[in-house]
Structures are given as structure tokens and as C-alpha cells.
Design a protein around this motif. Structure first.
Motif, mmCIF file in Angstrom:
data_model
loop_
_atom_site.group_PDB
_atom_site.id
_atom_site.type_symbol
_atom_site.label_atom_id
_atom_site.label_comp_id
_atom_site.label_asym_id
_atom_site.label_seq_id
_atom_site.Cartn_x
_atom_site.Cartn_y
_atom_site.Cartn_z
ATOM 1 N N UNK A 1 29.534 38.461 40.112
ATOM 2 C CA UNK A 1 30.028 37.078 40.177
ATOM 3 C C UNK A 1 31.552 37.036 40.161
ATOM 4 N N UNK A 2 32.165 37.916 39.381
ATOM 5 C CA UNK A 2 33.629 37.967 39.310
ATOM 6 C C UNK A 2 34.210 38.407 40.646
ATOM 7 N N UNK A 3 33.640 39.434 41.249
ATOM 8 C CA UNK A 3 34.106 39.889 42.573
ATOM 9 C C UNK A 3 34.020 38.751 43.592
ATOM 10 N N UNK A 4 32.910 38.040 43.582
ATOM 11 C CA UNK A 4 32.710 36.933 44.526
ATOM 12 C C UNK A 4 33.727 35.822 44.276
ATOM 13 N N UNK A 5 33.914 35.462 43.012
ATOM 14 C CA UNK A 5 34.860 34.395 42.669
ATOM 15 C C UNK A 5 36.283 34.766 43.075
ATOM 16 N N UNK B 1 41.272 40.519 46.903
ATOM 17 C CA UNK B 1 40.415 41.659 47.170
ATOM 18 C C UNK B 1 40.491 42.610 45.995
ATOM 19 N N UNK B 2 39.430 43.329 45.740
ATOM 20 C CA UNK B 2 39.432 44.317 44.658
ATOM 21 C C UNK B 2 39.762 45.667 45.277
ATOM 22 N N UNK B 3 40.924 46.188 44.930
ATOM 23 C CA UNK B 3 41.419 47.439 45.499
ATOM 24 C C UNK B 3 41.065 48.657 44.659
ATOM 25 N N UNK C 1 42.665 43.584 41.296
ATOM 26 C CA UNK C 1 42.563 42.548 42.324
ATOM 27 C C UNK C 1 43.945 42.243 42.903
ATOM 28 N N UNK C 2 43.966 41.965 44.204
ATOM 29 C CA UNK C 2 45.240 41.662 44.861
ATOM 30 C C UNK C 2 45.052 40.532 45.861
ATOM 31 N N UNK C 3 45.996 39.609 45.850
ATOM 32 C CA UNK C 3 46.071 38.567 46.866
ATOM 33 C C UNK C 3 47.309 38.913 47.684
ATOM 34 N N UNK D 1 42.765 30.836 37.948
ATOM 35 C CA UNK D 1 42.061 29.880 37.085
ATOM 36 C C UNK D 1 40.825 29.343 37.812
ATOM 37 N N UNK D 2 40.946 29.055 39.107
ATOM 38 C CA UNK D 2 39.784 28.573 39.875
ATOM 39 C C UNK D 2 38.683 29.625 39.901
ATOM 40 N N UNK D 3 39.060 30.880 40.074
ATOM 41 C CA UNK D 3 38.067 31.960 40.082
ATOM 42 C C UNK D 3 37.391 32.073 38.718
ATOM 43 N N UNK D 4 38.173 32.088 37.663
ATOM 44 C CA UNK D 4 37.643 32.213 36.305
ATOM 45 C C UNK D 4 36.769 30.997 35.962
#
Length: 133
Positions: free
Chosen positions: A19-23, A30-32, A57-59, A124-127
Motif C-alpha cells: 500500500x505504501x509503494x502504491x501511495x 518511485x522506490x529506488x 523513494x524519489x520524486x 502527506x497525501x501519500x501517508x
């Protein structure tokens, strides 16, 4: 200032990680990298601990803007998102990300304010979306 943006989930660990990866993905991260602290400490030190995963994670657009302001900012980018089982409650998983405002506070660089604000909004939106499910 709180150093972390966090939420508490009452779900299985693997589901919390997924769920965290998706959020994160839904917010442009992206999870590097992935560090399994439980496995690493067991293998290297023989120490036991609860499930504890660090997702790097990186944006990319936000990271690019931040390093454009200060090349040293890579030391402070809010890249790590921790998914960890609460050692006091087996059915509880905590998800935490560094508060991006720390970048501005530590550097006192006002040009980082808009980058930190956008990163904080996205993290914050992801969390927050994790608690909504």
C-alpha cells in the motif's frame, strides 16, 4: 517541528509495504532502493528486531529542483520512507517519511521553501491515503 509525517495501520506488514509503494507512486515517487533492516541486523550482528523496511523513494522533478538550489541538498532530501512493525503491538504497522520542511530549516535557504512545501504536500497525501483504506 515534527521530523516525521506518519500514520499507523492495522494490517499485515506485507500489505502495508504494498500500500505504501502504491501511495508513493500515485504521488510521483518511485522506490529506488530497499533496505530490510530486520534481515541486515540479523545477518551482520545476529540481532533480532521487528519487521523494518526502509524504502528509498524519489520524486525526480522535486529532487531536480532542490539540487538546482543547492547541490549539497542530496544529503537532506526526504527520500527515506520507513515501514515498520510496532514492537509493542503485533498487529500495528507504522509508516513514516521525513518532514521536508527540515531541508529548509537546516539550510536556512528560502529558495527551498516551495520545493519543500510541494514535497510535504505529496508525501502527506501519500501517508494520509494509507489511513483512508
Amino acid at each position: 517541528m515534527n521530523i516525521a509525517l506518519s500514520t499507523t495501520l492495522h494490517t499485515g506488514f506485507d500489505e502495508a509495504v504494498e500500500r505504501t509503494r502504491t501511495a508513493l507512486s500515485e504521488q510521483g515517487f518511485g522506490v529506488l532502493t530497499e533496505i530490510d533492516m530486520q534481515a541486515t541486523l540479523k545477518a551482520k550482528l545476529g540481532e533480532e528486531m521487528e519487521e523494518y523496511l526502509i524504502l528509498g523513494a524519489c520524486n525526480p522533478p522535486l529532487a531536480h529542483r532542490a539540487v538546482g538550489v543547492d547541490r549539497r541538498i542530496g544529503l537532506l532530501l526526504p527520500c527515506n520512507v520507513v515501514v515498520r512493525r510496532d514492537p509493542t503491538a503485533a498487529d500495528t504497522v507504522i509508516v513514516e517519511a521525513m518532514n521536508p520542511d527540515i531541508m529548509v530549516e537546516v539550510t536556512a535557504e528560502p529558495a527551498l521553501n516551495p520545493v519543500a512545501a510541494e514535497a510535504a504536500t505529496k508525501l502527506r497525501a501519500a501517508i494520509d491515503s494509507l489511513g483512508a483504506n
